[in-house]
Design an enzyme around this catalytic site. Structure first.
Site, PDB file in Angstrom:
ATOM      1  N   SER A 198      -1.188  -3.198  -2.555  1.00  0.00           N
ATOM      2  CA  SER A 198      -2.935  -1.635  -2.166  1.00  0.00           C
ATOM      3  C   SER A 198      -3.617  -2.072  -1.647  1.00  0.00           C
ATOM      4  CB  SER A 198      -2.807  -0.612  -3.813  1.00  0.00           C
ATOM      5  OG  SER A 198      -3.245  -1.334  -4.666  1.00  0.00           O
ATOM      6  N   GLY A 199      -4.178  -1.033  -1.677  1.00  0.00           N
ATOM      7  CA  GLY A 199      -5.416  -1.013  -0.599  1.00  0.00           C
ATOM      8  C   GLY A 199      -5.692   0.581  -0.725  1.00  0.00           C
ATOM      9  N   GLY A 200      -7.396   0.442   0.198  1.00  0.00           N
ATOM     10  CA  GLY A 200      -7.638   1.917   0.869  1.00  0.00           C
ATOM     11  C   GLY A 200      -6.790   3.086   0.989  1.00  0.00           C
ATOM     12  N   THR A 239      -0.356   2.940  -0.889  1.00  0.00           N
ATOM     13  CA  THR A 239       0.219   1.633  -1.839  1.00  0.00           C
ATOM     14  C   THR A 239       1.495   1.356  -1.373  1.00  0.00           C
ATOM     15  OG1 THR A 239      -0.719   2.414  -3.775  1.00  0.00           O
ATOM     16  CG2 THR A 239       1.397   0.782  -3.898  1.00  0.00           C
ATOM     17  N   VAL A 240       2.457  -0.399  -1.339  1.00  0.00           N
ATOM     18  CA  VAL A 240       3.432  -0.783  -0.873  1.00  0.00           C
ATOM     19  C   VAL A 240       4.122  -1.457  -1.612  1.00  0.00           C
ATOM     20  CG1 VAL A 240       4.342  -2.714   0.450  1.00  0.00           C
ATOM     21  CG2 VAL A 240       2.507  -1.555   1.734  1.00  0.00           C
ATOM     22  N   LYS A 293       5.807   2.362   2.140  1.00  0.00           N
ATOM     23  CA  LYS A 293       4.654   2.724   2.633  1.00  0.00           C
ATOM     24  C   LYS A 293       4.347   3.958   1.515  1.00  0.00           C
ATOM     25  CE  LYS A 293       1.140   2.234   6.088  1.00  0.00           C
ATOM     26  NZ  LYS A 293       0.492   1.457   6.491  1.00  0.00           N
ATOM     27  N   ASP A 310      -4.033  -7.045  16.711  1.00  0.00           N
ATOM     28  CA  ASP A 310      -4.615  -7.549  16.415  1.00  0.00           C
ATOM     29  C   ASP A 310      -3.530  -8.347  15.461  1.00  0.00           C
ATOM     30  OD1 ASP A 310      -6.855  -7.001  14.240  1.00  0.00           O
ATOM     31  OD2 ASP A 310      -5.459  -5.953  12.545  1.00  0.00           O
TER      32      ASP A 310
END
Length: 675
Positions: free
Chosen positions: A32-34, A37-38, A52, A146
């Site tokens: 998970s991140g900002g 969530t995966v 995701k 990226d």
């Protein structure tokens, strides 16, 4: 949240996590991140997927939804080797989500931290696979932007490149904040540092750094403060000690400071595949499946990384080779679905003999022959009524597409700018040079050559995009000149090419954007149009001066010829008026009457104006006489300069006087001289 941050291991679900997303049963978390969530998920046939799901707070943001929708569209466009196929998505759900095939393994940076650098066949397979992935991305008209170790997963049968367009579009990891350079220090190309340009060549620069890092375990431009790393990237040599000699030439070429000297991703993939092929020989059989190629099997056979199998999935593990072939066929199936304009697999029969029913992809051989891959390995479940349809690219698969958007008055969108790429191929590069050279000539006469345009291309939108800025504390009228110059240069270049190759030239639209201080662009284009509209302001075939041209003409010229001609022409206007004054009973013009002349290089026009301090030109008769004097004197001087100066382009004129009723200038007339 990117899969690249998840580590690939299934973590227990948490309170509040969904039990199902779409048709997928959620069995845990991958990370998970900002932004979201995966989740680890299974379809009804047991296919492992990564789902995701964005955080509810972001789902309320219309701009975020638009970016997420763009992520889905980009993901659907990009299919190929060493990529992770998109299976389904719903960007318009109350909580938007997307599902991709699951790729087990560590990211490159974590693998190197645990197991050390890659070597031998594994290194060559890594270089080949990642280059092939970038080649597929670029072929779809997308730039990754990226490329870095955190965005490459080392699966049991080769590398997988993640987040093509995703970080830039949705996750925020590449979206600039004020004062922050787009991308990750050490993985940004020299031209991106200098001009903000992010094209396929920049991806290849990062690929060269990636291969060097994989082989040595060291960042090729070292570590430290971002500005120190940036200086090394732009001016220093990369540290390549430990890189095999066979790969050195390819990597050095990819890391060239000048983007024009770098090879393409396809060329890098071919060269690395040649090196890989020298180490292993693989016989491609019919059992390999339709999605596998000799290069894919070379990558798989040359690959050797520790098994990353996670038993938390609670499904039997297949052999390494079988998993590789399953992934290859799944990628082919996903690509076939996207080619039809659908991300998720629809239900219902296709109704054609020998084809696979929707909802049962892989249940029969995709090419009509025998397959050793189990049907359940690539079966995709039907989706609900929210099947996501991705707009079909009208130019997909057409080698030399013609321009098809004539008459389309749709205004440009910022996403067209964000998904545009640098010139690819001789025709686009020629158009870029034409636009840049024409703009440079226009801007230089106003001492504005510090405003360097960037020219990019969006094939899907059939649009050429000119970008300027950011230039701190720039007066508005300077930006207006840039807009006009960009529109005129792009329109002229496209009109020429549409006229000479209407059946094979795809670009007919143009837009002009201005960069903001955070590296993005204004919400709306500052200028746009189509070449079919005509590249000059004309009414019934007669050119007319306007306020924009007048504003440009008022900016002092720095061109010596223009200064000389302007001075001589202003005197000639006064002399012509004074000669006629004896017959018209007008008062002669003196120095105090303020006759001024300036040039608009955008539309090749000379503007004559006076603020009429002595109220000399208030009557209609005086205005008519002034128009006559200007037309005669200006055309005489412009024509003489045209015949003596081969670089002289000014053939139009306009005249205006101050209007005391509107407190502005009133145009008395304009026209075109015949040299």
């Amino acid at each position: 949240m990117s899969l690249a941050r998840s580590g690939g291991r299934v973590q227990p679900a948490r309170p509040g996590d969904p039990r199902r997303v779409g048709t997928y049963r959620i069995i845990g978390r991958l990370g998970s991140g900002g932004m979201g969530t995966v989740h680890a998920g299974l379809d009804p046939a047991g296919l492992r997927v990564a789902v995701k799901v964005v955080h509810p707070a972001h789902a309320e943001d219309p701009e975020f939804r638009a970016r997420f929708r763009r992520e889905v569209q980009l993901s659907a466009r990009v299919q190929g080797p060493c990529l992770i196929p998109l299976l389904a998505a719903d960007p318009d759900a109350p909580t938007p989500w997307l599902a991709t095939a699951y790729a087990p393994g560590l990211t490159l940076d974590r693998h190197l931290a645990v197991h050390g650098p890659l070597s031998g066949g594994t290194l060559y397979a890594f270089a080949t696979g990642t280059a092939r992935a970038l080649a597929a991305i670029h072929a779809a008209g997308v730039v990754h932007r990226d490329v870095k170790p955190q965005n490459v997963i080392l699966t049991p049968c080769g590398p997988r490149v993640l987040d093509f367009g995703i970080a830039h579009a949705a996750d925020g990891t590449s979206v600039t904040r004020t004062g922050v350079m787009t991308g990750t220090p050490g993985w940004i190309s020299p031209e991106h540092y200098r001009t903000g340009t992010a094209g396929p060549e920049g991806d290849l620069f990062a690929w060269g750094a990636l291969v060097a890092y994989a082989a040595t375990g060291r960042l090729p431009f070292g570590t430290g403060a971002p500005d120190v790393v940036a200086y090394r990237v732009m001016s220093g040599d990369p540290g390549l000690d430990g890189l095999p000699e066979e790969l050195r030439g390819t990597v050095v070429t990819a890391l060239a400071k000048n983007p024009a000297e770098r090879m393409t991703a396809d060329a890098a993939a071919q060269e690395c595949a040649r090196l890989l092929g020298a180490q292993a020989t693989v016989v491609l059989t019919a059992d390999a499946g339709p999605g596998a190629t000799r290069a894919d099997l070379l990558v798989c056979d040359g690959w050797s990384v520790p098994d990353a199998e996670d038993h938390a999935w609670r499904t039997p593990a297949a052999s390494t080779r079988k998993r590789a072939l399953m992934a290859a066929v799944a990628a082919a199936a996903a690509g076939a679905a996207v080619a039809g304009g659908i991300v998720a697999f629809d239900t219902g029969d296709r109704g054609a003999a020998g084809t696979t029913p929707r909802g049962a992809v892989g249940s029969t051989p995709l090419h009509g022959g025998r397959s050793s891959v189990p049907a359940e390995a690539v079966t995709a479940s039907p989706v609900d009524a929210r099947t996501v349809r991705v707009p079909t690219d009208p130019l997909a698969g057409v080698p030399d597409p013609a321009y098809t958007r004539s008459g389309d008055e749709t205004q440009p969108q910022p996403d067209e700018w964000r998904t545009s790429t640098t010139a690819a191929g001789p025709r686009e590069r020629e158009a870029e040079r034409s636009i840049r050279d024409r703009m440079a000539a226009m801007l230089a006469t106003k001492d504005m050559d510090f405003m360097k345009p960037t020219v990019t291309f969006n094939l899907r939108a059939q649009t050429v995009i000119v970008t300027g800025g950011p230039v701190p504390q720039l007066p508005d009228h300077y930006r207006e000149v840039f807009r006009r110059a960009g529109e005129m240069a792009a329109c002229t270049a496209l009109a020429h090419r549409l006229g000479s190759a209407p059946a094979t030239w795809p670009y007919g639209r143009f837009s002009v954007y201005w960069k903001t201080s955070d590296g993005d662009v204004d919400a709306a284009a500052i200028g746009y149009g189509t070449a079919a509209d005509g590249c000059f302001t004309e009414i019934a075939g007669q050119w007319r001066g306007d306020e924009s041209g007048m504003a440009t003409a008022e900016i002092p010229s720095s061109d010596k010829a223009e200064i000389r001609v302007a001075d001589a022409t202003a005197k000639a206007v006064a002399a012509t008026w004074n000669t006629d004054a004896a017959e018209t009973n007008e008062t002669p013009i003196g120095a105090a009457d303020g006759i001024t002349l300036g040039f608009d290089p955008v539309e090749n026009a000379a503007y004559v104006w006076t603020d009429d301090p002595n109220n000399r030109f208030a009557s209609r008769a005086s205005q008519s006489n002034l128009k006559h004097a200007v037309e005669e004197a200006v055309c005489r001087k412009l024509t003489a300069e045209f015949h003596s100066n081969r670089s002289w382009n000014y053939t139009r004129w306009a005249v205006a006087v101050y209007n005391p009723y509107t407190h502005g200038r009133q145009f008395l007339g304009s026209g075109t001289c015949t040299p």
